[in-house]
Write an enzyme that holds these catalytic residues in place. Structure first.
Site, PDB file in Angstrom:
ATOM      1  N   TYR A 139       1.045  -1.195   0.049  1.00 40.83           N
ATOM      2  CA  TYR A 139      -0.129  -0.131   0.070  1.00 40.83           C
ATOM      3  C   TYR A 139       0.998   1.273   0.156  1.00 40.83           C
ATOM      4  O   TYR A 139       0.755   2.153  -0.911  1.00 40.83           O
ATOM      5  CB  TYR A 139      -0.932   0.012   1.273  1.00 40.83           C
ATOM      6  CG  TYR A 139      -1.609   1.318   1.498  1.00 40.83           C
ATOM      7  CD1 TYR A 139      -2.652   1.673   0.848  1.00 40.83           C
ATOM      8  CD2 TYR A 139      -1.194   2.149   2.478  1.00 40.83           C
ATOM      9  CE1 TYR A 139      -3.162   3.089   0.849  1.00 40.83           C
ATOM     10  CE2 TYR A 139      -1.748   3.335   2.607  1.00 40.83           C
ATOM     11  CZ  TYR A 139      -2.857   3.867   1.736  1.00 40.83           C
ATOM     12  OH  TYR A 139      -3.374   5.159   2.153  1.00 40.83           O
ATOM     13  N   ASN A 168      -3.310   9.740  10.184  1.00 43.93           N
ATOM     14  CA  ASN A 168      -4.588   8.757  10.419  1.00 43.93           C
ATOM     15  C   ASN A 168      -5.623   9.396  10.433  1.00 43.93           C
ATOM     16  O   ASN A 168      -5.938   9.841  11.431  1.00 43.93           O
ATOM     17  CB  ASN A 168      -4.188   7.905  11.697  1.00 43.93           C
ATOM     18  CG  ASN A 168      -3.214   6.709  11.444  1.00 43.93           C
ATOM     19  OD1 ASN A 168      -1.924   7.135  10.969  1.00 43.93           O
ATOM     20  ND2 ASN A 168      -3.765   5.570  11.727  1.00 43.93           N
TER      21      ASN A 168
HETATM   22  P1  NAD Z   1     -12.013   4.838   1.231  1.00 46.06           P
HETATM   23  O1  NAD Z   1     -11.869   3.475   1.063  1.00 46.06           O
HETATM   24  O2  NAD Z   1     -13.342   5.123   2.005  1.00 46.06           O
HETATM   25  O3  NAD Z   1     -12.123   5.372  -0.086  1.00 46.06           O
HETATM   26  C1  NAD Z   1     -11.808   5.305  -1.354  1.00 46.06           C
HETATM   27  C2  NAD Z   1     -12.615   4.975  -2.348  1.00 46.06           C
HETATM   28  O4  NAD Z   1     -11.925   4.640  -3.671  1.00 46.06           O
HETATM   29  C3  NAD Z   1     -13.699   4.047  -2.189  1.00 46.06           C
HETATM   30  O5  NAD Z   1     -15.031   4.510  -2.097  1.00 46.06           O
HETATM   31  C4  NAD Z   1     -13.673   3.014  -3.306  1.00 46.06           C
HETATM   32  O6  NAD Z   1     -14.989   2.464  -3.388  1.00 46.06           O
HETATM   33  C5  NAD Z   1     -12.916   3.932  -4.354  1.00 46.06           C
HETATM   34  N1  NAD Z   1     -12.330   2.787  -5.227  1.00 46.06           N
HETATM   35  C6  NAD Z   1     -11.446   1.873  -4.930  1.00 46.06           C
HETATM   36  N2  NAD Z   1     -10.969   1.363  -6.145  1.00 46.06           N
HETATM   37  C7  NAD Z   1     -11.387   2.038  -7.099  1.00 46.06           C
HETATM   38  C8  NAD Z   1     -11.289   1.966  -8.543  1.00 46.06           C
HETATM   39  N3  NAD Z   1     -10.735   1.013  -9.271  1.00 46.06           N
HETATM   40  N4  NAD Z   1     -12.001   2.949  -9.312  1.00 46.06           N
HETATM   41  C9  NAD Z   1     -12.587   3.918  -8.910  1.00 46.06           C
HETATM   42  N5  NAD Z   1     -12.952   3.967  -7.359  1.00 46.06           N
HETATM   43  C10 NAD Z   1     -12.396   3.302  -6.580  1.00 46.06           C
HETATM   44  O7  NAD Z   1     -10.844   5.373   1.826  1.00 46.06           O
HETATM   45  P2  NAD Z   1     -10.404   6.685   2.461  1.00 46.06           P
HETATM   46  O8  NAD Z   1     -10.185   6.452   4.023  1.00 46.06           O
HETATM   47  O9  NAD Z   1     -11.631   7.614   2.141  1.00 46.06           O
HETATM   48  O10 NAD Z   1      -9.396   7.300   1.578  1.00 46.06           O
HETATM   49  C11 NAD Z   1      -9.368   8.078   0.494  1.00 46.06           C
HETATM   50  C12 NAD Z   1      -8.006   8.286  -0.070  1.00 46.06           C
HETATM   51  O11 NAD Z   1      -7.255   9.037   1.037  1.00 46.06           O
HETATM   52  C13 NAD Z   1      -7.081   7.208  -0.418  1.00 46.06           C
HETATM   53  O12 NAD Z   1      -6.439   7.390  -1.574  1.00 46.06           O
HETATM   54  C14 NAD Z   1      -6.132   7.033   0.937  1.00 46.06           C
HETATM   55  O13 NAD Z   1      -4.918   6.084   0.331  1.00 46.06           O
HETATM   56  C15 NAD Z   1      -5.868   8.227   1.266  1.00 46.06           C
HETATM   57  N6  NAD Z   1      -5.564   8.308   2.873  1.00 46.06           N
HETATM   58  C16 NAD Z   1      -6.507   7.928   3.620  1.00 46.06           C
HETATM   59  C17 NAD Z   1      -6.112   8.258   5.003  1.00 46.06           C
HETATM   60  C18 NAD Z   1      -7.008   7.924   6.007  1.00 46.06           C
HETATM   61  O14 NAD Z   1      -6.783   7.673   7.466  1.00 46.06           O
HETATM   62  N7  NAD Z   1      -8.445   7.560   5.904  1.00 46.06           N
HETATM   63  C19 NAD Z   1      -4.866   8.432   5.378  1.00 46.06           C
HETATM   64  C20 NAD Z   1      -3.880   8.638   4.192  1.00 46.06           C
HETATM   65  C21 NAD Z   1      -4.161   8.719   2.952  1.00 46.06           C
END
Ligand code: NAD
Length: 311
Positions: A139, A168
């Protein structure tokens, strides 16, 4: 402005898309719904179900867009260890597909949501953006590779890029999957049910927990901030919190007294994580406003209300 938010039905993407729409912007959302839930989106977000690797769909959705927020991704670290090729396809391949389509259509700026996970184990805290990344999972590798692609393609093809390394994030509406649930919603739920909090390690490992509204503020600012092209910027709380301290706060907020079980460390996660926010303050005027205690309280109360509404 006209925005496209990828991953719009996810935890962070939906909060961002709803905020942008509330502020009067035109917002399109793309998500394949592999984990996302489009029912949380405001009706004013123009939602399309589709894959981030579907280039014809991207061309259509990018017409007239001023700025793209790219959040679509697979996000579970332990899952990435089992399926690295899938993480590469979506998180890296999908990002390259998006950059190509943005170039074809002529979109000016992309804000890529990267992750604090790319830092891995570092002796110096708080973590500054210039630290050499030490990714420890597929990841984290995929987010770092995507950052490099975004910035390199952006420089070569004249697309403005900003990468935000989010730490986070937590807040109301965070999904609670049965396997590998995120620590905060899991602990809040378990504590309220007087269940068991399972800690992997001795509980002295630290993380930087940042509240949803603060992350959304930083993301919103990145669309128009001047002087940010090609930058990588941390978005966290700037506060280092141990799991033991988190448990103390969870007990206080929920009024529950759950049992705590300490298991051997299993995920190889870093011992310490805390974001240095100097660059975020200087370039985005970012200043996290919600303490962990207040954020936990909001999350606990709002999630309880949401559960009641859903019956
Ligand atoms: P999440 O899983 O809720 O959101 C990701 C979304 O991407 C989901 O709705 C999923 O359905 C969609 N998705 C997955 N594969 C896909 C594809 N092939 N085509 C189109 N859509 C697709 O996760 P999140 O926590 O909201 O994270 C959102 C972003 O933020 C991500 O890029 C993640 O790496 C980044 N991020 C999140 C955190 C956190 O703590 N939540 C921390 C650092 C980075």
């Amino acid at each position: 402005m006209q925005f496209l938010v990828t991953g719009a039905a996810g935890f962070l993407g939906s909060a961002l898309a709803n905020r942008l729409a509330r502020e009067g912007h035109n917002v399109r959302g793309l998500d394949d719904l592999s984990t996302g839930d489009p029912s949380v989106l405001s009706p004013s977000v123009n939602f399309t179900r589709g894959d981030i690797n579907d280039r014809p769909k991207l061309w259509t959705l990018l017409q007239g867009v001023d700025c793209v927020y790219h959040l679509a991704a697979r996000v579970l670290v332990p899952e990435s260890v089992l399926y690295p090729r899938e993480y590469d396809k979506v998180n890296v391949g999908g990002t390259v597909a998006l950059m190509e389509a943005m170039h074809d259509v002529g979109v000016r700026r992309v804000v890529f949501i990267s992750s604090g996970a790319i830092y891995g184990e570092q002796s110096e805290q708080p973590l500054r953006e210039k630290a050499t990344p030490q990714p420890r999972s597929p990841y984290a590798v995929s987010k770092l590779a995507a950052e490099y692609y975004v910035r390199t393609i952006g420089r070569l093809w004249g697309i403005e890029t900003v990468c935000l390394r989010v730490f986070n994030a937590y807040g109301p509406g965070q999904p609670l999957p049965p396997v590998h649930p995120p620590v905060i919603p899991n602990f809040l739920r378990q504590a309220a049910l007087e269940g068991t909090l399972v800690v992997h390690g001795d509980g002295y490992q630290t993380r930087d927990y940042v509240y949803l509204d603060d992350v959304v503020n930083a993301m919103c600012g990145a669309a128009t901030a001047p002087g940010v092209n090609d930058l990588v910027i941390n978005v966290g709380s700037g506060v280092e919190t141990s799991v033991r301290e988190l448990i103390r706060l969870v007990r206080e907020v929920t009024g529950g007294n759950p049992e705590v079980v300490y298991n051997p460390r299993n995920d190889g996660g870093p011992a310490r994580m805390c974001a240095d926010l100097t660059l975020a303050k200087e370039k985005l005027g970012y200043s996290p406003a919600v303490s962990l205690e207040v954020g936990l309280r909001n999350t606990f109360e709002m999630d309880a209300k949401l559960r009641k509404l859903k019956g």
